[in-house]
Design a protein around this motif. Structure first.
Motif, PDB file in Angstrom:
ATOM      1  N   LEU A 188       0.816  -1.220   0.000  1.00 24.86           N
ATOM      2  CA  LEU A 188       0.000   0.000   0.000  1.00 24.86           C
ATOM      3  C   LEU A 188       0.849   1.270   0.000  1.00 24.86           C
ATOM      4  N   ILE A 189       2.107   1.159   0.404  1.00 21.84           N
ATOM      5  CA  ILE A 189       2.954   2.343   0.529  1.00 21.84           C
ATOM      6  C   ILE A 189       3.280   2.918  -0.847  1.00 21.84           C
ATOM      7  N   ARG A 190       3.197   4.255  -0.912  1.00 22.24           N
ATOM      8  CA  ARG A 190       3.506   4.986  -2.134  1.00 22.24           C
ATOM      9  C   ARG A 190       4.638   5.979  -1.840  1.00 22.24           C
ATOM     10  N   PRO A 191       5.193   6.589  -2.881  1.00 29.41           N
ATOM     11  CA  PRO A 191       6.231   7.600  -2.633  1.00 29.41           C
ATOM     12  C   PRO A 191       5.740   8.768  -1.777  1.00 29.41           C
ATOM     13  N   ASN A 192       4.426   9.053  -1.830  1.00 30.15           N
ATOM     14  CA  ASN A 192       3.881  10.190  -1.071  1.00 30.15           C
ATOM     15  C   ASN A 192       3.182   9.777   0.225  1.00 30.15           C
ATOM     16  N   THR A 193       3.408   8.541   0.675  1.00 30.48           N
ATOM     17  CA  THR A 193       2.792   8.103   1.932  1.00 30.48           C
ATOM     18  C   THR A 193       3.407   8.873   3.094  1.00 30.48           C
ATOM     19  N   LYS A 194       2.555   9.588   3.800  1.00 32.13           N
ATOM     20  CA  LYS A 194       3.006  10.487   4.872  1.00 32.13           C
ATOM     21  C   LYS A 194       2.765   9.888   6.256  1.00 32.13           C
ATOM     22  N   LEU A 195       1.726   9.055   6.384  1.00 36.51           N
ATOM     23  CA  LEU A 195       1.289   8.640   7.714  1.00 36.51           C
ATOM     24  C   LEU A 195       0.664   7.253   7.653  1.00 36.51           C
ATOM     25  N   ILE A 196       1.000   6.433   8.641  1.00 36.49           N
ATOM     26  CA  ILE A 196       0.335   5.145   8.873  1.00 36.49           C
ATOM     27  C   ILE A 196      -0.419   5.278  10.193  1.00 36.49           C
ATOM     28  N   VAL A 197      -1.712   4.976  10.167  1.00 38.08           N
ATOM     29  CA  VAL A 197      -2.561   5.170  11.345  1.00 38.08           C
ATOM     30  C   VAL A 197      -3.007   3.809  11.882  1.00 38.08           C
ATOM     31  N   LEU A 198      -2.721   3.563  13.149  1.00 41.46           N
ATOM     32  CA  LEU A 198      -3.107   2.333  13.834  1.00 41.46           C
ATOM     33  C   LEU A 198      -4.108   2.647  14.933  1.00 41.46           C
ATOM     34  N   ASN A 199      -4.870   1.639  15.318  1.00 39.01           N
ATOM     35  CA  ASN A 199      -5.792   1.752  16.452  1.00 39.01           C
ATOM     36  C   ASN A 199      -5.574   0.517  17.313  1.00 39.01           C
ATOM     37  N   ASN A 200      -4.911   0.698  18.459  1.00 37.78           N
ATOM     38  CA  ASN A 200      -4.477  -0.453  19.240  1.00 37.78           C
ATOM     39  C   ASN A 200      -4.629  -0.176  20.737  1.00 37.78           C
ATOM     40  N   PRO A 201      -5.568  -0.900  21.415  1.00 37.49           N
ATOM     41  CA  PRO A 201      -6.547  -1.866  20.940  1.00 37.49           C
ATOM     42  C   PRO A 201      -7.537  -1.251  19.953  1.00 37.49           C
ATOM     43  N   GLN A 202      -8.139  -2.125  19.145  1.00 33.20           N
ATOM     44  CA  GLN A 202      -8.941  -1.653  18.014  1.00 33.20           C
ATOM     45  C   GLN A 202     -10.415  -1.496  18.384  1.00 33.20           C
ATOM     46  N   ASN A 203     -10.968  -0.390  17.928  1.00 32.35           N
ATOM     47  CA  ASN A 203     -12.410  -0.138  17.955  1.00 32.35           C
ATOM     48  C   ASN A 203     -12.895  -0.332  16.509  1.00 32.35           C
ATOM     49  N   PRO A 204     -13.838  -1.224  16.231  1.00 34.69           N
ATOM     50  CA  PRO A 204     -14.820  -1.824  17.133  1.00 34.69           C
ATOM     51  C   PRO A 204     -14.549  -3.262  17.561  1.00 34.69           C
ATOM     52  N   VAL A 218       5.698  -3.176  11.718  1.00 29.47           N
ATOM     53  CA  VAL A 218       5.190  -1.905  11.189  1.00 29.47           C
ATOM     54  C   VAL A 218       6.243  -0.809  11.367  1.00 29.47           C
ATOM     55  N   VAL A 219       6.861  -0.766  12.540  1.00 28.21           N
ATOM     56  CA  VAL A 219       7.898   0.233  12.807  1.00 28.21           C
ATOM     57  C   VAL A 219       9.065   0.056  11.842  1.00 28.21           C
ATOM     58  N   ASP A 220       9.497  -1.167  11.623  1.00 26.96           N
ATOM     59  CA  ASP A 220      10.623  -1.417  10.729  1.00 26.96           C
ATOM     60  C   ASP A 220      10.309  -0.957   9.304  1.00 26.96           C
ATOM     61  N   ILE A 221       9.080  -1.223   8.853  1.00 30.17           N
ATOM     62  CA  ILE A 221       8.664  -0.807   7.508  1.00 30.17           C
ATOM     63  C   ILE A 221       8.639   0.707   7.404  1.00 30.17           C
ATOM     64  N   ALA A 222       8.039   1.357   8.397  1.00 26.85           N
ATOM     65  CA  ALA A 222       7.930   2.816   8.370  1.00 26.85           C
ATOM     66  C   ALA A 222       9.296   3.481   8.459  1.00 26.85           C
ATOM     67  N   ARG A 223      10.180   2.950   9.299  1.00 25.56           N
ATOM     68  CA  ARG A 223      11.495   3.553   9.484  1.00 25.56           C
ATOM     69  C   ARG A 223      12.294   3.555   8.185  1.00 25.56           C
ATOM     70  N   ARG A 224      12.173   2.481   7.410  1.00 26.53           N
ATOM     71  CA  ARG A 224      12.943   2.396   6.166  1.00 26.53           C
ATOM     72  C   ARG A 224      12.604   3.532   5.205  1.00 26.53           C
ATOM     73  N   GLN A 225      11.384   4.067   5.324  1.00 25.71           N
ATOM     74  CA  GLN A 225      10.964   5.126   4.405  1.00 25.71           C
ATOM     75  C   GLN A 225      10.595   6.419   5.129  1.00 25.71           C
ATOM     76  N   SER A 226      10.982   6.513   6.391  1.00 26.80           N
ATOM     77  CA  SER A 226      10.765   7.719   7.201  1.00 26.80           C
ATOM     78  C   SER A 226       9.302   8.152   7.224  1.00 26.80           C
TER      79      SER A 226
END
Length: 410
Positions: A155-171, A184-192
């Motif tokens: 799903l990541i694109r060159p213009n991906t700015k933010l990944i949003v998680l909900n933990n624990p998840q609603n609903p 998730v952290v490792d993936i995000a860190r590689r692309q800042s």
């Protein structure tokens, strides 16, 4: 600004929550009073309000009092190599303002945001309203609402700015386990890419032990600078009425950006609200408060589980592991029912309020037949609601509740 989408779940609650007898749609742990809060404290000599009786009611501390910031810093610094400075926390009017300010500050036209789904609608509607494009990262119900990090990478694109998680998840009440969070952290860190975790239901973990190696820590504890979390006193702390939330980040620049937007919305949180929240988060109170709420959640989820097990002919779920909500699917003859009609009939005929999943959490016809149940109310309320629900299932469910219509072809 793009026109913002109506906030379906909040409109549903506004329409029905004062017109029902048994509100098991609410997502807060059973609310408490100031007297209740004092009784849960080990220091009965302190009254969180009386100390303010002679204080001038100015705007107070703009970013939050030293007391509340200190308590939150302590909580986010547990089991982390680097303590969280108090300057990296901003107090807001509830988590709903925290989420809005954060997304308003960080994303805009031309940006791309990836959002854990299903989730609280605000987390994808606000980024869309400021012109960002949103991709929904869908949890897998057939895998206990787990997330696939390979899909995240796709799903990541060159213009991906933010990944949003909900933990624990609603609903759903599902959790993102520690190992998955680290991925998730490792993936995000590689692309800042910045990661935002809405942790408003943390630390209400009732069906996983803190000793479990997969017990999920706060996102802030995983060592990545570009992480930010939001939370509040409303859900796990039973104090929705004081309207206190916060934004906390390992990156102070994020907090400063949020502060710019906050200047245009809320100058400060009420001194009275700040004082009550500080009292609740203090070491002499927080343990008793959370113990009360975790035990309440454990008791009530077992009651709900017994109901579902005895009605497998009509409903199914993935049992929640944390938080206050369950996502339950109702069906007839293997087909989903009309969840909106079910909720309306149930409220009208039994006085029991649920939230319809397809209306308040689904897009493109998703989650037909699902309802969200907020089960960490007073146990007596849940017990009475389940009695009424059993009667409804026996007498009216089969004949009166219609099947869901198939979604229109695209």
């Amino acid at each position: 600004m793009v026109q913002i989408e109506p906030f379906a779940v909040e409109q549903w609650m506004d329409e029905y929550e004062t017109k029902t007898t048994y509100n098991v749609a609410e997502t807060c742990c059973a609310s408490i009073s100031i007297d209740d809060l004092q009784n849960l404290s080990t220091d009965k000599s302190i009254n969180p309000i009386s100390a303010l009786s002679k204080r001038k009611l100015t705007y107070g501390a703009i970013r939050g009092s030293d007391e509340i910031l200190g308590h939150l810093s302590r909580l986010y610094s547990v089991k982390t190599p680097t303590p969280l400075p108090t300057d990296n926390i901003l107090i807001t009017s509830g988590a709903i303002q925290a989420n809005f300010l954060l997304h308003y500050a960080l994303v805009g036209p031309g940006d791309h945001v990836i959002v854990h789904y299903p989730t609280y609608q605000q987390l994808y509607s606000v980024p869309e309203s400021v012109g960002a494009e949103v991709s929904l990262w869908k949890a897998k119900e057939d895998d206990k609402w787990a997330l696939d990090t390979k899909e995240l990478e796709s799903l990541i694109r060159p213009n991906t700015k933010l990944i949003v998680l909900n933990n624990p998840q609603n609903p759903t009440g599902a959790i993102i386990p520690r190992s998955k969070l680290q991925e998730v952290v490792d993936i995000a860190r590689r692309q800042s890419i910045t990661i935002h975790a809405d942790e408003v239901y943390r630390p209400l973990f009732h069906s996983i032990s803190p000793t479990d190696p997969e017990f999920p820590p706060s996102l802030l504890s995983l060592g990545y600078e570009n992480t930010v979390v939001t939370s509040s006193m409303s859900k796990a702390y039973s104090l929705a009425g004081i309207r206190v939330g916060w934004i906390a980040s390992r990156n102070k620049e994020i907090i400063d950006k949020c502060m710019v937007g906050r200047d245009y919305t809320t100058i400060s949180v009420s001194q009275l609200d700040d004082a009550v929240a500080s009292f609740a988060l203090a070491p002499h109170t927080i343990h008793g408060l959370l113990s009360r709420n975790i035990q309440l959640a454990k008791t009530n989820v077992e009651l709900l589980e017994k109901f579902i097990e005895s009605h497998r002919w009509a409903c199914d779920w993935v049992k929640p592991r944390a938080g206050t909500t369950a996502f339950v699917k109702f069906s007839k003859m293997g087909r989903p029912v009309d969840d909106v009609a079910l909720c309306e009939l149930l409220n009208e005929k039994a006085g029991v309020l649920f939230v319809p999943g397809s209306k308040c959490f689904g897009r493109d016809g998703e989650f037909r037949g699902y309802v969200r149940i907020g089960y960490v109310c007073e146990t007596e309320v849940l017990e009475k609601a389940l009695v009424k629900l059993r009667e409804f299932m026996q007498e009216e469910y089969v004949d009166d509740v219609p099947l869901a219509k198939k979604p229109a072809a695209k």
